[in-house]
Write a protein that holds these residues in place. Structure first.
Motif, PDB file in Angstrom:
ATOM      1  N   ALA A 270       0.838  -1.204   0.000  1.00 41.45           N
ATOM      2  CA  ALA A 270       0.000   0.000   0.000  1.00 41.45           C
ATOM      3  C   ALA A 270       0.873   1.254   0.000  1.00 41.45           C
ATOM      4  N   GLU A 271       1.950   1.247   0.765  1.00 39.81           N
ATOM      5  CA  GLU A 271       2.865   2.397   0.792  1.00 39.81           C
ATOM      6  C   GLU A 271       3.541   2.581  -0.561  1.00 39.81           C
ATOM      7  N   LEU A 272       3.893   1.483  -1.206  1.00 42.34           N
ATOM      8  CA  LEU A 272       4.518   1.559  -2.524  1.00 42.34           C
ATOM      9  C   LEU A 272       3.547   2.163  -3.538  1.00 42.34           C
ATOM     10  N   ARG A 273       2.296   1.717  -3.528  1.00 42.27           N
ATOM     11  CA  ARG A 273       1.291   2.284  -4.444  1.00 42.27           C
ATOM     12  C   ARG A 273       1.107   3.773  -4.187  1.00 42.27           C
ATOM     13  N   LYS A 274       1.104   4.166  -2.933  1.00 32.89           N
ATOM     14  CA  LYS A 274       0.951   5.585  -2.585  1.00 32.89           C
ATOM     15  C   LYS A 274       2.122   6.398  -3.124  1.00 32.89           C
ATOM     16  N   LEU A 275       3.339   5.882  -2.966  1.00 33.22           N
ATOM     17  CA  LEU A 275       4.526   6.571  -3.489  1.00 33.22           C
ATOM     18  C   LEU A 275       4.487   6.670  -5.010  1.00 33.22           C
ATOM     19  N   GLU A 276       4.092   5.568  -5.650  1.00 34.10           N
ATOM     20  CA  GLU A 276       4.022   5.565  -7.110  1.00 34.10           C
ATOM     21  C   GLU A 276       3.020   6.591  -7.618  1.00 34.10           C
ATOM     22  N   SER A 277       1.896   6.727  -6.918  1.00 37.03           N
ATOM     23  CA  SER A 277       0.885   7.693  -7.355  1.00 37.03           C
ATOM     24  C   SER A 277       1.373   9.125  -7.148  1.00 37.03           C
TER      25      SER A 277
END
Length: 131
Positions: free
Chosen positions: A121-128
């Motif tokens: 979830a943190e990775l997806r947030k960073l990617e966005s």
């Protein structure tokens, strides 16, 4: 269950404790100065290391200097006996579970103890944020 071995006087131990609490990670804490490790516990930690004694022995500690140790010439049994007798030889904090070990506090490395779903979830947030 995650284990956190600390020393009260260690700033890194306090940082690790605070980080684990802030990320709602359950852990069992143990002050290894007031409740020293036994030989089997030291061996358990050594089994989780990548580089053996190099990962857990504090060569900057006063007791290491006082004893004038040459770790490379000790047998595993001698090393374990020394760590049991002199708990201050161990770097702290030590964070581990059945498969992973982290010695010292490093905010990037400690993240491996976050559940996979949280890391993803943190990775997806960073990617966005990047796109």
């Amino acid at each position: 269950m995650l284990n956190l071995y600390v020393a009260q006087s260690s700033a890194s131990s306090r940082k690790a404790r605070a980080w684990l609490k802030s990320h709602n990670i359950d852990f069992k804490e143990r002050n290894i100065n007031s409740n020293p490790l036994n030989a089997d516990e030291v061996k358990q930690i050594l089994r989780l290391t990548e580089n053996g004694s190099e990962d857990i022995i504090s060569t900057r500690s006063n007791i290491y200097k006082k004893l004038n140790l040459d770790i490379d010439n000790l047998t595993v049994s001698q090393l374990v006996d020394l760590v049991v007798k002199y708990p201050d030889l161990i770097k702290r904090p030590i964070i581990f579970d059945d498969h992973r070990l982290e010695v010292g506090f490093n905010e990037e490395e400690i993240r491996r103890f976050l559940p996979r779903s949280v890391r993803e979830a943190e990775l997806r947030k960073l990617e966005s944020q990047i796109s």
